[in-house]
Write an enzyme that holds these catalytic residues in place. Structure first.
Site, PDB file in Angstrom:
ATOM      1  N   ASP A  74     -11.445  -0.603 -11.188  1.00 24.98           N
ATOM      2  CA  ASP A  74     -11.888  -1.911 -10.748  1.00 24.98           C
ATOM      3  C   ASP A  74     -13.222  -1.719 -10.017  1.00 24.98           C
ATOM      4  OD1 ASP A  74     -11.642  -4.724  -9.856  1.00 24.98           O
ATOM      5  OD2 ASP A  74     -11.308  -3.800  -7.898  1.00 24.98           O
ATOM      6  N   ASP A  88     -15.080  -4.414  -7.445  1.00 22.25           N
ATOM      7  CA  ASP A  88     -15.121  -4.919  -6.079  1.00 22.25           C
ATOM      8  C   ASP A  88     -13.891  -4.475  -5.290  1.00 22.25           C
ATOM      9  OD1 ASP A  88     -17.548  -6.648  -6.188  1.00 22.25           O
ATOM     10  OD2 ASP A  88     -16.385  -7.706  -7.714  1.00 22.25           O
ATOM     11  N   ASP A 103      -7.617  -2.135  -6.240  1.00 19.94           N
ATOM     12  CA  ASP A 103      -7.258  -2.536  -4.876  1.00 19.94           C
ATOM     13  C   ASP A 103      -6.480  -3.836  -4.819  1.00 19.94           C
ATOM     14  OD1 ASP A 103      -9.607  -4.016  -5.688  1.00 19.94           O
ATOM     15  OD2 ASP A 103      -9.812  -4.641  -3.606  1.00 19.94           O
TER      16      ASP A 103
END
Length: 230
Positions: free
Chosen positions: A10, A12, A168
């Site tokens: 991922d 961001d 995240d």
């Protein structure tokens, strides 16, 4: 330890410390569109989704396509302006990614960003050719649908058992599970580890370097615990 060939990240909150800018741009866009301001926790909860899905989650009452498009444009414009100075990589990311490449891993990005948004931030780092492949939510299905992972696997010619998704948000981990691949939860981004471990990741870490050590055989994870060194 599986013999991983492909590491999928991922963007961001996993590689880049951009969460505060996403929250700020979302709140400015809402103000521009005369919508109620969502609190930071609510905005963090949608990070990882494609932008249309994020807007719908935060503002389910917003069903006018023109209003949705105005919000989308205002958010994108504000975020791109904030990213003129690229958000910082998290500590250890640059060194670890370079090490992974030198060790023969293939690298990919699977993000809820738009293609325009990802290319903008990659260009800001002179990284447009850095990853083997990148996939964005506006050119495929939004997380947690596994389609973008299937497309990355097909591009790289790698099976799900040889790939690892690092993210995240719960959307990252659910997407990996639905694609049949292992995942790593990082607890320094949008969501804390006590929420992410509910998704049963293979590894849970608080620092990016822990991933590098784990892949080299230096870290093990007990069930429902943050990674520990052995």
């Amino acid at each position: 330890m599986r013999d991983y060939q492909l590491l999928i990240f991922d963007w961001d909150g996993t590689l880049v410390d951009s969460i505060a800018r996403i929250v700020e741009a979302m709140r400015i866009a809402a103000s521009d569109c005369a919508l109620p301001l969502c609190d930071e926790r609510a905005i963090r909860g949608i990070i990882g989704l494609g932008l249309p899905e994020a807007i719908h989650t935060l503002y389910p009452e917003l069903d006018d396509p023109h209003c949705v498009e105005r919000f989308r444009r205002r958010y994108s414009d504000h975020y791109h302006a904030l990213e003129e100075q690229p958000s910082a990589l998290f500590p250890g990311v640059a060194e670890a990614l370079d090490a992974f490449r030198s060790e023969g891993f293939r690298l990919a990005v699977a993000t809820g960003k738009t293609r325009r948004g990802l290319d903008h931030v990659l260009a800001g780092r002179d990284w447009l050719g850095y990853f083997d492949v990148t996939r964005c939510a506006d050119e495929t299905a939004s997380k947690p649908d596994p389609l973008m992972l299937h497309e990355i696997l097909a591009f790289c010619g790698v099976g799900p058992e040889s790939a690892l998704m690092v993210g995240d948000s719960p959307f990252d981990l659910r997407m990996a599970h639905r694609a049949g691949m292992d995942s790593v939860a990082v607890g320094y981004g949008a969501q804390p580890l006590d929420q992410l471990i509910k998704e049963s990741p293979r590894l849970a870490i608080d620092h990016f370097d822990e991933l590098r050590h784990w892949l080299s055989g230096g870290v093990s994870r007990q069930p429902n615990e943050v990674a520990i060194y052995v």
